[in-house]
Scaffold this active site. Structure first.
Site, short mmCIF file in Angstrom:
data_model
loop_
_atom_site.label_atom_id
_atom_site.label_comp_id
_atom_site.label_asym_id
_atom_site.label_seq_id
_atom_site.Cartn_x
_atom_site.Cartn_y
_atom_site.Cartn_z
N ARG A 242 -25.16 -22.74 -24.02
CA ARG A 242 -25.99 -22.76 -22.81
C ARG A 242 -25.14 -22.29 -21.65
NH1 ARG A 242 -29.69 -23.03 -25.76
NH2 ARG A 242 -31.48 -24.47 -25.74
N GLU A 271 -31.02 -18.16 -16.19
CA GLU A 271 -31.76 -17.13 -16.94
C GLU A 271 -33.18 -16.97 -16.41
OE1 GLU A 271 -31.59 -18.18 -21.08
OE2 GLU A 271 -29.41 -18.22 -21.09
N HIS A 289 -30.25 -13.75 -24.39
CA HIS A 289 -30.53 -15.00 -25.10
C HIS A 289 -31.30 -14.74 -26.39
CE1 HIS A 289 -31.03 -19.60 -24.40
NE2 HIS A 289 -30.83 -19.33 -25.68
#
Length: 327
Positions: A242, A271, A289
């Site tokens: 993360r 993000e 991602h």
């Protein structure tokens, strides 16, 4: 689908979906069930005032926040079914306080995420992405030989978080004759890999630091400036966990100033907003991602989410619990 009399869609009046669901999960759900959705904006308050007490189970994806206020607004909530391995978007303390069960989708995505980590390592150290752009931009013909990359074989690699995904990454790196070290909150009995007592100690002893830990609040900035500086100007950071685990501002400063050799990143602090400074650095490989983004893996995650949902409604138990229900 409504025109096909052979398809039966079951209504699930006790289930509430929160936030945008991943397309594969959306498709699998639509084929099976009719589930209410929590609206955004002004309509949310009215919806909750009328129907909040109806729902026993929440279904959500890892990108959607299920915070303490949302949990408090659902007085009969018993379980939260999460699509994804990470549950950092769910307030676990609020859930634990209420005795609410929480599930995730572990294991089925470990191989895909580990493959992504390996790809980031190869692309970052060998500069494969930059080499591809070099050819496409016609620079090979005008500027000559492409600059050297760094060998992967024989490197010292540290894995921060030797869980399912971290272990899968380590197994792949053994094929490159890499020496593996790791840090977890607790040493793993019987592990064949060298244990480092802290993230700092791990970073000081490796060429590449792979972040594979959870993204819970306790892990925020676990990789801080001190850890990044310990990697040094010949060191590389790879993050498939993360964005919150890494101090992104410090990472950018060190990369720009030559304090790190490079980074491979699949996750970011905000993000999908990626700092311009990172996007401008040739020493950095950036993925949107996509750690588990294969058709097979995403369908397996969707089916496991549905299994958790069906199991809880049928038996009161989750297949892959993070928090177990309080009976």
């Amino acid at each position: 689908m409504e025109d096909d009399p052979s398809v039966t869609v079951e209504k699930m009046p006790h289930v509430l979906r929160i936030g945008r669901l991943e397309p594969t999960l959306e498709e699998e759900l639509i084929a099976r069930y009719e589930i209410a959705e929590l609206p955004d904006g002004p309509a949310r308050a009215g919806f909750l005032a009328e129907r909040a007490a109806d729902f026993r189970v929440v279904l959500t994806s890892g990108v959607s926040v299920v915070d303490a206020d949302t949990i408090a607004a659902l007085p009969n909530l018993e379980a939260i079914v999460n699509y994804g391995a990470g549950v950092d978007s769910i307030d676990l303390e609020a859930a634990r306080h209420r005795g609410i069960a929480v599930s995730n989708t572990p294991d089925v995505l470990s191989d895909s995420v580990a493959d992504t980590a390996l790809g980031l390592i190869l692309m970052t150290l060998r500069r494969f992405g930059a080499a591809d752009r070099y050819v496409r931009e016609g620079r090979w013909a005008t500027e000559g030989r492409f600059s050297y990359g760094r060998d992967i074989s024989g490197l010292q690699v540290g894995i921060l978080g030797l869980g399912r995904i971290g272990s899968a990454i380590a197994t792949r790196l053994l094929g490159f004759d890499c020496a593996i070290a790791y840090h977890n909150r607790h040493q793993i009995d019987g592990s064949p890999y060298r244990y480092a007592a802290s993230p700092l100690e791990l970073a000081e002893s490796v060429d590449v630091l792979v972040v594979a830990t959870t993204g819970d609040p306790k892990a925020r900035h676990l990789v801080d400036r001190t850890v990044l500086e310990a990697l040094g100007p010949e060191g590389y950071l790879i993050n498939i966990a993360r964005g919150s685990v890494v101090d992104e501002d410090a990472l950018v400063e060190l990369l720009e100033g030559g304090g790190l050799a490079g980074a491979g990143l699949d996750v970011f602090a905000d993000e999908p907003n990626v700092p311009v400074a990172l996007r401008n650095l040739e020493s950095v490989v950036l993925f949107p991602h996509i750690g588990s983004a294969t058709a097979r893996t995403r369908r397996a995650m969707a089916l496991l989410s549905i299994q958790n949902l069906e199991s809880y409604l049928g038996t009161g138990e989750l297949v892959t619990p993070v928090l177990r229900p309080r009976h």
